[in-house]
Write a protein that holds these residues in place. Sequence first.
Motif, PDB file in Angstrom:
ATOM      1  N   VAL A  15       7.878  -3.727  -0.505  1.00 32.10           N
ATOM      2  CA  VAL A  15       6.927  -3.846  -1.337  1.00 32.10           C
ATOM      3  C   VAL A  15       6.997  -3.411  -2.994  1.00 32.10           C
ATOM      4  N   ARG A  16       6.267  -3.985  -3.674  1.00 34.66           N
ATOM      5  CA  ARG A  16       6.388  -3.552  -5.233  1.00 34.66           C
ATOM      6  C   ARG A  16       5.378  -2.461  -5.318  1.00 34.66           C
ATOM      7  N   LEU A  17       6.094  -1.489  -6.171  1.00 32.21           N
ATOM      8  CA  LEU A  17       5.011  -0.208  -6.277  1.00 32.21           C
ATOM      9  C   LEU A  17       4.682  -0.131  -7.713  1.00 32.21           C
ATOM     10  N   SER A  53      -3.506  13.496  -4.077  1.00 34.88           N
ATOM     11  CA  SER A  53      -4.509  12.707  -5.209  1.00 34.88           C
ATOM     12  C   SER A  53      -4.253  11.584  -5.493  1.00 34.88           C
ATOM     13  N   MET A  54      -3.581  10.833  -4.470  1.00 32.98           N
ATOM     14  CA  MET A  54      -3.277   9.204  -4.361  1.00 32.98           C
ATOM     15  C   MET A  54      -4.530   8.465  -3.715  1.00 32.98           C
ATOM     16  N   ASP A  55      -4.570   7.537  -4.682  1.00 26.66           N
ATOM     17  CA  ASP A  55      -5.635   6.504  -4.126  1.00 26.66           C
ATOM     18  C   ASP A  55      -4.689   5.208  -4.123  1.00 26.66           C
ATOM     19  N   LEU A  56      -4.668   4.267  -3.099  1.00 29.21           N
ATOM     20  CA  LEU A  56      -3.833   3.100  -2.776  1.00 29.21           C
ATOM     21  C   LEU A  56      -4.690   2.040  -2.805  1.00 29.21           C
ATOM     22  N   GLN A  57      -4.124   1.192  -3.542  1.00 21.08           N
ATOM     23  CA  GLN A  57      -4.623  -0.451  -3.775  1.00 21.08           C
ATOM     24  C   GLN A  57      -3.615  -1.278  -3.236  1.00 21.08           C
ATOM     25  N   LEU A  58      -3.978  -2.306  -2.456  1.00 20.41           N
ATOM     26  CA  LEU A  58      -3.134  -3.413  -2.061  1.00 20.41           C
ATOM     27  C   LEU A  58      -3.321  -4.769  -2.387  1.00 20.41           C
ATOM     28  N   PHE A  59      -2.126  -5.348  -3.095  1.00 20.24           N
ATOM     29  CA  PHE A  59      -2.375  -6.629  -3.871  1.00 20.24           C
ATOM     30  C   PHE A  59      -1.353  -7.644  -3.332  1.00 20.24           C
ATOM     31  N   ASP A  63      -0.641 -10.901  -6.816  1.00 20.18           N
ATOM     32  CA  ASP A  63      -1.152  -9.830  -7.613  1.00 20.18           C
ATOM     33  C   ASP A  63      -2.604  -9.892  -7.408  1.00 20.18           C
ATOM     34  N   LYS A  64      -3.124 -10.611  -6.402  1.00 21.20           N
ATOM     35  CA  LYS A  64      -4.609 -10.550  -6.241  1.00 21.20           C
ATOM     36  C   LYS A  64      -4.833  -9.243  -5.215  1.00 21.20           C
ATOM     37  N   PHE A  65      -5.926  -8.662  -5.736  1.00 23.16           N
ATOM     38  CA  PHE A  65      -6.478  -7.596  -5.014  1.00 23.16           C
ATOM     39  C   PHE A  65      -6.916  -7.849  -3.710  1.00 23.16           C
ATOM     40  N   LEU A  66      -6.397  -7.217  -2.532  1.00 18.22           N
ATOM     41  CA  LEU A  66      -6.722  -7.506  -1.318  1.00 18.22           C
ATOM     42  C   LEU A  66      -7.820  -6.213  -0.895  1.00 18.22           C
ATOM     43  N   GLN A  67      -7.331  -5.101  -0.938  1.00 20.11           N
ATOM     44  CA  GLN A  67      -8.343  -4.041  -0.319  1.00 20.11           C
ATOM     45  C   GLN A  67      -7.487  -2.603  -0.711  1.00 20.11           C
ATOM     46  N   ASN A  68      -8.545  -1.547  -0.372  1.00 20.05           N
ATOM     47  CA  ASN A  68      -8.057  -0.305  -0.596  1.00 20.05           C
ATOM     48  C   ASN A  68      -7.197   0.312   0.873  1.00 20.05           C
ATOM     49  N   LEU A  76       0.580   1.754   8.318  1.00 17.44           N
ATOM     50  CA  LEU A  76       0.703   0.986   7.400  1.00 17.44           C
ATOM     51  C   LEU A  76       0.741  -0.601   7.798  1.00 17.44           C
ATOM     52  N   GLY A  77       1.150  -0.823   8.855  1.00 19.60           N
ATOM     53  CA  GLY A  77       1.382  -2.066   9.472  1.00 19.60           C
ATOM     54  C   GLY A  77      -0.058  -2.825   9.726  1.00 19.60           C
ATOM     55  N   SER A  78      -0.979  -1.764   9.961  1.00 22.49           N
ATOM     56  CA  SER A  78      -2.317  -2.334  10.294  1.00 22.49           C
ATOM     57  C   SER A  78      -3.152  -3.048   9.217  1.00 22.49           C
ATOM     58  N   TYR A  79      -2.386  -2.890   7.985  1.00 20.72           N
ATOM     59  CA  TYR A  79      -3.006  -3.590   6.890  1.00 20.72           C
ATOM     60  C   TYR A  79      -2.096  -4.962   6.560  1.00 20.72           C
ATOM     61  N   PRO A  80      -2.677  -5.902   5.978  1.00 21.65           N
ATOM     62  CA  PRO A  80      -1.969  -7.141   5.765  1.00 21.65           C
ATOM     63  C   PRO A  80      -0.943  -6.878   4.574  1.00 21.65           C
ATOM     64  N   VAL A  81      -0.088  -6.057   4.918  1.00 18.45           N
ATOM     65  CA  VAL A  81       1.126  -5.693   3.896  1.00 18.45           C
ATOM     66  C   VAL A  81       2.297  -6.731   4.092  1.00 18.45           C
ATOM     67  N   ASP A  82       2.590  -7.724   3.377  1.00 22.57           N
ATOM     68  CA  ASP A  82       3.792  -8.531   3.481  1.00 22.57           C
ATOM     69  C   ASP A  82       4.855  -8.079   2.373  1.00 22.57           C
ATOM     70  N   ASP A  83       5.826  -8.633   2.699  1.00 18.41           N
ATOM     71  CA  ASP A  83       6.916  -8.585   1.804  1.00 18.41           C
ATOM     72  C   ASP A  83       6.612  -9.086   0.385  1.00 18.41           C
ATOM     73  N   ASP A  84       6.926  -8.228  -0.702  1.00 20.64           N
ATOM     74  CA  ASP A  84       6.686  -8.576  -2.101  1.00 20.64           C
ATOM     75  C   ASP A  84       5.199  -8.300  -2.447  1.00 20.64           C
ATOM     76  N   CYS A  85       4.432  -7.812  -1.576  1.00 22.95           N
ATOM     77  CA  CYS A  85       3.026  -7.414  -1.935  1.00 22.95           C
ATOM     78  C   CYS A  85       3.219  -6.027  -2.790  1.00 22.95           C
ATOM     79  N   ARG A  86       2.142  -5.892  -3.675  1.00 23.54           N
ATOM     80  CA  ARG A  86       2.336  -5.052  -4.585  1.00 23.54           C
ATOM     81  C   ARG A  86       1.153  -3.777  -4.175  1.00 23.54           C
ATOM     82  N   ILE A  87       1.674  -2.628  -4.142  1.00 21.08           N
ATOM     83  CA  ILE A  87       0.760  -1.408  -3.791  1.00 21.08           C
ATOM     84  C   ILE A  87       0.663  -0.425  -5.119  1.00 21.08           C
ATOM     85  N   HIS A  88      -0.498  -0.536  -5.373  1.00 23.71           N
ATOM     86  CA  HIS A  88      -0.807   0.248  -6.697  1.00 23.71           C
ATOM     87  C   HIS A  88      -1.281   1.886  -6.402  1.00 23.71           C
TER      88      HIS A  88
END
Length: 246
Positions: A15-17, A53-59, A63-68, A76-88
Amino acid sequence: MDESVTVISNPTVSVRLTSTLSSFEVNRRFNRGITIAEFKSKLELVIGCPAASMDLQLFSTSDKFLQNLNDNEALLGSYPVDDDCRIHVIDRSGTLTGAFSDLSKVEKYEISEEAYQKRADSLRNFKKNMKVGQFNEENMGKREEAHAQKEEEEKAALASITVGKRCQVQVAGQPTKIGTVMFVGTTDFKPGYWVGVKYDEPLGKNNGSVNGKQYFECEPKYGAFVKPLSVTVGDFPEEDYGLDEM
């Protein structure tokens, strides 16, 4: 016949951070089997803020926002996290946000000259002990002697250089140039003695002025300032380049 389907997925994901603490983006690979709480702990070393103190957002990869990612117990794998997704990563503590982006807000450490002089672990003290640079009296003496000798040679050379005389200029690494002496003396742009020359050809650097001060008049690119030891005065007639011939 067993018609069940088994889906095999990669146990890790790249993932991209990004974060609110930095404008940089980094790539990291993580195991899909870790919980979000464990994921946040690993991010501490990468992002630099406490996991609590972290809040995580998945893109998405585009770079389209998917969910928190707000369930610390979920994998982590229960979320739709694929290669090259971005986590902010959003830092809610606010303690580090912009702390080093404006250096004028960083408190500077200052020490008095007297206190610095007394320190045994300073660079200045090291140079003194090693007799480096200005603390090498023998070398400094030689340099001062060589400088004084060069100044005397320049003064001697100036005795024969006067405004209006024809001259030849020879500077190391440059072609020999012919011109007329237009200025002799000291300047504001550099210490020492200088000779201003108007060349016969546009081989100079200025129009007789430096930093807004006019020392003599000539066309642009015809003027230059050189050290006296580079100038030889004598009978150097201006060459006829036949510019008036048809």
